[in-house]
Design a protein around this motif. Structure first.
Motif, PDB file in Angstrom:
ATOM      1  N   THR A 267     -28.867  30.020 -38.916  1.00  0.00           N
ATOM      2  CA  THR A 267     -29.833  30.044 -37.329  1.00  0.00           C
ATOM      3  C   THR A 267     -29.297  28.934 -36.714  1.00  0.00           C
ATOM      4  O   THR A 267     -30.163  28.045 -36.778  1.00  0.00           O
ATOM      5  CB  THR A 267     -31.344  30.365 -37.474  1.00  0.00           C
ATOM      6  OG1 THR A 267     -31.763  29.445 -38.456  1.00  0.00           O
ATOM      7  CG2 THR A 267     -31.337  31.894 -38.105  1.00  0.00           C
ATOM      8  N   MET A 269     -28.314  27.774 -33.013  1.00  0.00           N
ATOM      9  CA  MET A 269     -28.247  28.183 -31.572  1.00  0.00           C
ATOM     10  C   MET A 269     -26.748  28.388 -31.052  1.00  0.00           C
ATOM     11  O   MET A 269     -26.176  27.504 -31.087  1.00  0.00           O
ATOM     12  CB  MET A 269     -28.909  27.395 -30.453  1.00  0.00           C
ATOM     13  CG  MET A 269     -29.203  27.972 -29.317  1.00  0.00           C
ATOM     14  SD  MET A 269     -30.193  27.070 -28.257  1.00  0.00           S
ATOM     15  CE  MET A 269     -30.540  27.946 -26.847  1.00  0.00           C
ATOM     16  N   TRP A 270     -26.537  29.674 -30.593  1.00  0.00           N
ATOM     17  CA  TRP A 270     -25.225  29.953 -29.858  1.00  0.00           C
ATOM     18  C   TRP A 270     -25.048  29.636 -28.569  1.00  0.00           C
ATOM     19  O   TRP A 270     -26.154  30.002 -27.674  1.00  0.00           O
ATOM     20  CB  TRP A 270     -24.921  31.647 -30.160  1.00  0.00           C
ATOM     21  CG  TRP A 270     -23.501  31.940 -29.921  1.00  0.00           C
ATOM     22  CD1 TRP A 270     -22.413  31.749 -30.557  1.00  0.00           C
ATOM     23  CD2 TRP A 270     -23.267  32.595 -28.523  1.00  0.00           C
ATOM     24  NE1 TRP A 270     -21.385  32.380 -29.846  1.00  0.00           N
ATOM     25  CE2 TRP A 270     -21.493  32.912 -28.717  1.00  0.00           C
ATOM     26  CE3 TRP A 270     -23.824  32.876 -27.502  1.00  0.00           C
ATOM     27  CZ2 TRP A 270     -21.098  33.370 -27.806  1.00  0.00           C
ATOM     28  CZ3 TRP A 270     -23.070  33.774 -26.419  1.00  0.00           C
ATOM     29  CH2 TRP A 270     -21.808  33.922 -26.518  1.00  0.00           C
ATOM     30  N   GLN A 279     -23.781  21.894 -32.781  1.00  0.00           N
ATOM     31  CA  GLN A 279     -24.806  22.887 -32.064  1.00  0.00           C
ATOM     32  C   GLN A 279     -26.130  22.627 -32.709  1.00  0.00           C
ATOM     33  O   GLN A 279     -26.530  22.132 -33.735  1.00  0.00           O
ATOM     34  CB  GLN A 279     -24.302  24.277 -32.640  1.00  0.00           C
ATOM     35  CG  GLN A 279     -22.692  24.389 -32.681  1.00  0.00           C
ATOM     36  CD  GLN A 279     -22.152  24.746 -31.277  1.00  0.00           C
ATOM     37  OE1 GLN A 279     -22.680  25.459 -30.344  1.00  0.00           O
ATOM     38  NE2 GLN A 279     -21.247  23.796 -30.787  1.00  0.00           N
ATOM     39  N   ILE A 282     -31.625  25.706 -35.488  1.00  0.00           N
ATOM     40  CA  ILE A 282     -32.895  26.348 -35.570  1.00  0.00           C
ATOM     41  C   ILE A 282     -33.404  26.528 -36.775  1.00  0.00           C
ATOM     42  O   ILE A 282     -33.102  27.239 -37.380  1.00  0.00           O
ATOM     43  CB  ILE A 282     -33.033  27.647 -34.660  1.00  0.00           C
ATOM     44  CG1 ILE A 282     -32.176  27.658 -33.284  1.00  0.00           C
ATOM     45  CG2 ILE A 282     -34.291  28.231 -34.520  1.00  0.00           C
ATOM     46  CD1 ILE A 282     -32.895  26.917 -32.339  1.00  0.00           C
ATOM     47  N   HIS A 332     -22.970  36.931 -31.685  1.00  0.00           N
ATOM     48  CA  HIS A 332     -24.073  36.272 -32.360  1.00  0.00           C
ATOM     49  C   HIS A 332     -25.176  37.427 -32.409  1.00  0.00           C
ATOM     50  O   HIS A 332     -25.158  38.346 -31.885  1.00  0.00           O
ATOM     51  CB  HIS A 332     -24.937  35.242 -31.204  1.00  0.00           C
ATOM     52  CG  HIS A 332     -25.255  35.786 -29.970  1.00  0.00           C
ATOM     53  ND1 HIS A 332     -26.338  36.323 -29.770  1.00  0.00           N
ATOM     54  CD2 HIS A 332     -24.489  35.809 -28.721  1.00  0.00           C
ATOM     55  CE1 HIS A 332     -26.648  36.810 -28.417  1.00  0.00           C
ATOM     56  NE2 HIS A 332     -25.595  36.658 -27.846  1.00  0.00           N
ATOM     57  N   TRP A 334     -29.939  37.547 -32.749  1.00  0.00           N
ATOM     58  CA  TRP A 334     -31.035  37.111 -31.874  1.00  0.00           C
ATOM     59  C   TRP A 334     -32.079  36.753 -32.937  1.00  0.00           C
ATOM     60  O   TRP A 334     -32.360  37.319 -34.057  1.00  0.00           O
ATOM     61  CB  TRP A 334     -31.614  38.133 -30.875  1.00  0.00           C
ATOM     62  CG  TRP A 334     -30.475  38.581 -29.931  1.00  0.00           C
ATOM     63  CD1 TRP A 334     -29.805  39.549 -29.976  1.00  0.00           C
ATOM     64  CD2 TRP A 334     -30.309  37.922 -28.575  1.00  0.00           C
ATOM     65  NE1 TRP A 334     -29.076  39.719 -28.832  1.00  0.00           N
ATOM     66  CE2 TRP A 334     -29.049  38.650 -28.057  1.00  0.00           C
ATOM     67  CE3 TRP A 334     -30.654  37.038 -28.010  1.00  0.00           C
ATOM     68  CZ2 TRP A 334     -28.794  38.428 -26.847  1.00  0.00           C
ATOM     69  CZ3 TRP A 334     -30.085  36.332 -26.845  1.00  0.00           C
ATOM     70  CH2 TRP A 334     -29.182  37.120 -26.259  1.00  0.00           C
ATOM     71  N   ALA A 359     -33.764  23.749 -27.288  1.00  0.00           N
ATOM     72  CA  ALA A 359     -33.555  25.123 -26.868  1.00  0.00           C
ATOM     73  C   ALA A 359     -33.670  25.336 -25.246  1.00  0.00           C
ATOM     74  O   ALA A 359     -32.942  25.870 -24.342  1.00  0.00           O
ATOM     75  CB  ALA A 359     -34.580  26.299 -27.292  1.00  0.00           C
ATOM     76  N   PRO A 366     -37.969  29.785 -26.032  1.00  0.00           N
ATOM     77  CA  PRO A 366     -38.431  30.328 -27.214  1.00  0.00           C
ATOM     78  C   PRO A 366     -39.614  30.985 -27.045  1.00  0.00           C
ATOM     79  O   PRO A 366     -40.064  32.063 -27.896  1.00  0.00           O
ATOM     80  CB  PRO A 366     -38.251  29.548 -28.334  1.00  0.00           C
ATOM     81  CG  PRO A 366     -37.440  28.339 -27.945  1.00  0.00           C
ATOM     82  CD  PRO A 366     -37.642  28.202 -26.471  1.00  0.00           C
ATOM     83  N   ILE A 371     -33.917  33.949 -29.034  1.00  0.00           N
ATOM     84  CA  ILE A 371     -32.791  32.890 -29.211  1.00  0.00           C
ATOM     85  C   ILE A 371     -31.620  33.328 -29.802  1.00  0.00           C
ATOM     86  O   ILE A 371     -31.630  33.902 -30.875  1.00  0.00           O
ATOM     87  CB  ILE A 371     -33.396  31.711 -30.028  1.00  0.00           C
ATOM     88  CG1 ILE A 371     -34.995  31.399 -29.675  1.00  0.00           C
ATOM     89  CG2 ILE A 371     -32.434  30.487 -30.128  1.00  0.00           C
ATOM     90  CD1 ILE A 371     -35.446  30.512 -30.587  1.00  0.00           C
ATOM     91  N   VAL A 373     -28.498  33.453 -31.968  1.00  0.00           N
ATOM     92  CA  VAL A 373     -28.215  32.559 -33.200  1.00  0.00           C
ATOM     93  C   VAL A 373     -26.777  33.018 -33.807  1.00  0.00           C
ATOM     94  O   VAL A 373     -26.744  34.296 -33.861  1.00  0.00           O
ATOM     95  CB  VAL A 373     -29.324  32.475 -34.189  1.00  0.00           C
ATOM     96  CG1 VAL A 373     -30.617  31.679 -33.504  1.00  0.00           C
ATOM     97  CG2 VAL A 373     -29.860  33.746 -34.553  1.00  0.00           C
TER      98      VAL A 373
END
Length: 578
Positions: A267, A269-270, A279, A282, A332, A334, A359, A366, A371, A373
């Motif tokens: 996980t 974050m994309w 990146q 999370i 991605h 979520w 974020a 969030p 989010i 991912v």
């Protein structure tokens, strides 16, 4: 050492035997040079400063720029009531999927509690419970609350702060920032029956008279330079993690081990299709608090994949996300964490303030939004092979932290063991190294073939490794990666600069990683082969070792018994952090 059963299938390519660089324009001396300024390097410097005359600490950026400051979760040690090193050992061995060095694990878990207490004495401030004791949490693979944390999710930053302040207060530790280690200098020593490390060449930017390429003559080098995350397009690692320490060690003759065991955090974050490099992580603790994964249609696709569903181990979740992405054609998945706590906003601000702020800085809240991912490279379990005291098989060279393969992580690192490893093995190096310092020796002429790969190939390299040697691997993909690497090696740089030096290191480490991954025809821990989906102890209980001689790498298999324990399967709670 035995050749791997299918060793002939790995590519043999000529890589630079050393980096093309100007001759040193300045020279200095230090008894010990430490390369890296995270928890491993800073601990080694603080411990060695009283034991040798001069310590020189080198870092490629500023002191705080390494991986340590990004560690969200914490540091694992048997510090809580009812916990024991033996229980920590069991959890570590189980996570390592039969590939750990049991002696190294015992060193880690038995010396870990005192190492953490020393860190606290040095000024690191950890979170406390209402009774004033360490507030300990639990992560994936741990069956006890043994994770000490600071600032909720800012443990690494607090440890980095405390150690940096301790180093700054000691005038006998010289620090050179903005310095890239180019190559090790070797000298012939009849007492060791061959070459040993006698120095290192550096490229320093903006350090007054030490600007440009110079040489530091020394009696030992300690590598603490971190991992190889920038091999891949998306990673949780900082931009400085270009595998430099592993590459300089390999070129000088040291052995790299277990490079195929790269842990991908599920996980991350994309940030969009064009996002590259570091990146936002999370933490898996977010899922531990009740968040869950969904696809574009809102389906909780982890249901039925594993008994623990969204709280399954990292490798299981990462593979499930990748498969769902391939099935749906989406870039991605979520993470739904909108329902955490009776007051979601207050909960996020208290429990995950760093993740919340990060974020929101990328336009996602969030508290009210899903989010995006996707898996990204997180941690290298392999590296420069060492013994229990951090010695490599190249005399005068030691390694600690993520750059090293001490044997404690095996095929899949147990959550929050990485910070502990840097502490414990740096302490062990500092104990033995002063008694092993040999007389000063001048370097011999370097006859290795110089070369430099153009910095412009980095993006193609990273995209190739992500697509062909990432979470899901197969023989066709890895073979294609090898062919592309062969092509990239031939793209010579038309100028000498740091981008080309780093890219050459990335190509070197990528080649070794892809070759080892192709040869390991099984699935074990963080190494997933779609064409060999089962673990195979009969053929692959052991380690792949990579060596180089003047730019030509060889990969060999060293068999060793699997280090599993005969235990019933137990539920694994959510993991977080590094």
């Amino acid at each position: 050492m035995l050749d791997a059963p299918n060793a002939g299938t790995a590519a043999t390519r000529r890589l630079p035997g050393r980096l093309t660089a100007p001759p040193p324009g300045w020279t200095t001396r230090a008894d010990v040079v430490i390369i890296g300024s995270g928890i491993a390097g800073l601990t080694a410097a603080l411990r060695l400063r009283k034991r040798v005359d001069k310590v020189l600490l080198v870092t490629k950026d500023v002191l705080s720029a390494g991986s340590t400051q990004w560690a969200q979760g914490g540091i694992a040690a048997a510090l809580g009531p009812g916990d024991t090193p033996e229980q920590h050992e069991v959890d570590t061995l189980v996570a390592g999927a039969g590939a750990c060095d049991r002696d190294a694990v015992r060193v880690l878990v038995n010396e870990g509690p005192e190492a953490v207490r020393e860190l606290i004495r040095r000024g690191a401030v950890f979170d406390l419970d209402e009774g004033g004791d360490l507030s300990l949490t639990r992560e994936g693979g741990h069956h006890r609350d043994r994770i000490a944390h600071a600032g909720g999710d800012a443990t690494g930053a607090e440890i980095q702060r405390a150690l940096m302040e301790a180093v700054a207060a000691r005038s006998n530790i010289e620090v050179i920032q903005h310095a890239l280690a180019v190559d090790l200098l070797l000298g012939h020593d009849e007492a060791v029956g061959g070459n040993r490390v006698v120095g290192v060449t550096l490229h320093v930017m903006g350090e007054g008279q030490r600007d440009g390429v110079g040489a530091v003559l020394c009696r030992a080098v300690v590598l603490a330079s971190g991992g190889l995350g920038q091999v891949f397009s998306q990673t949780t690692n900082p931009v400085v993690s270009t595998g430099d320490g592993m590459a300089v060690a390999l070129r000088a003759g040291a052995t790299l081990r277990d490079l195929e065991f790269v842990q991908f955090h599920p996980t991350v974050m994309w940030l969009g299709p064009d996002s590259r490099g570091q990146q936002p992580l999370i933490s898996e603790a977010v899922r531990g608090e009740g968040a869950f994964l969904v696809d574009d249609d809102g389906n909780r696709f982890m249901q039925g994949v594993h008994p623990l569903a969204d709280l399954a181990p990292r490798d299981v979740v990462a593979k499930a996300i990748m498969k769902r992405m391939l099935e749906t054609g989406k870039p991605h998945m979520w993470l739904d964490a909108r329902h955490l706590g009776p007051d979601s906003a207050a909960f996020w601000e208290r429990r995950f303030p760093t993740i919340l702020a990060t974020a929101r800085s990328h336009g996602v809240d969030p508290v009210t939004e899903l989010i995006p991912v996707a898996p990204a490279c997180h941690y290298a379990s392999g590296g420069v092979r060492t013994d229990l005291d951090g010695r490599t098989d190249l005399p005068g060279l030691y390694a600690t932290g993520e750059v090293a393969c001490s044997g404690v992580h095996g095929a899949n690192r147990l959550a929050s063991n990485s910070l502990l490893e840097g502490l414990v093995f740096s302490r062990r190096i500092a104990k033995v190294l002063p008694g092993e310092l040999r007389p000063w020796l001048d370097p011999v002429p370097d006859t290795r073939t110089a070369g430099l790969v153009a910095g412009g190939v980095r993006r193609e390299l990273q995209e190739t490794m992500t697509a062909k040697a990432g979470v899901l691997r197969s023989a066709p993909g890895l073979s294609e990666a090898g062919a592309i690497l062969d092509k990239l090696v031939g793209v010579a740089a038309d100028q000498i600069d740091q981008d080309s030096w780093e890219t050459t290191n990335l190509v070197t480490i990528s080649s070794a990683l892809a070759d080892a991954a192709l040869l390991r025809e099984e699935t074990r821990g963080s190494h997933w082969r779609e064409d060999f989906p089962e673990r195979d102890d009969e053929h692959w209980a052991g380690h792949f070792d990579v060596r180089m001689s003047d730019g030509v790498t060889t990969v060999a298999f060293t068999p060793s018994p699997a280090t599993d324990l005969d235990l019933p399967e137990l539920p694994e709670p959510a993991e977080e952090g590094r």
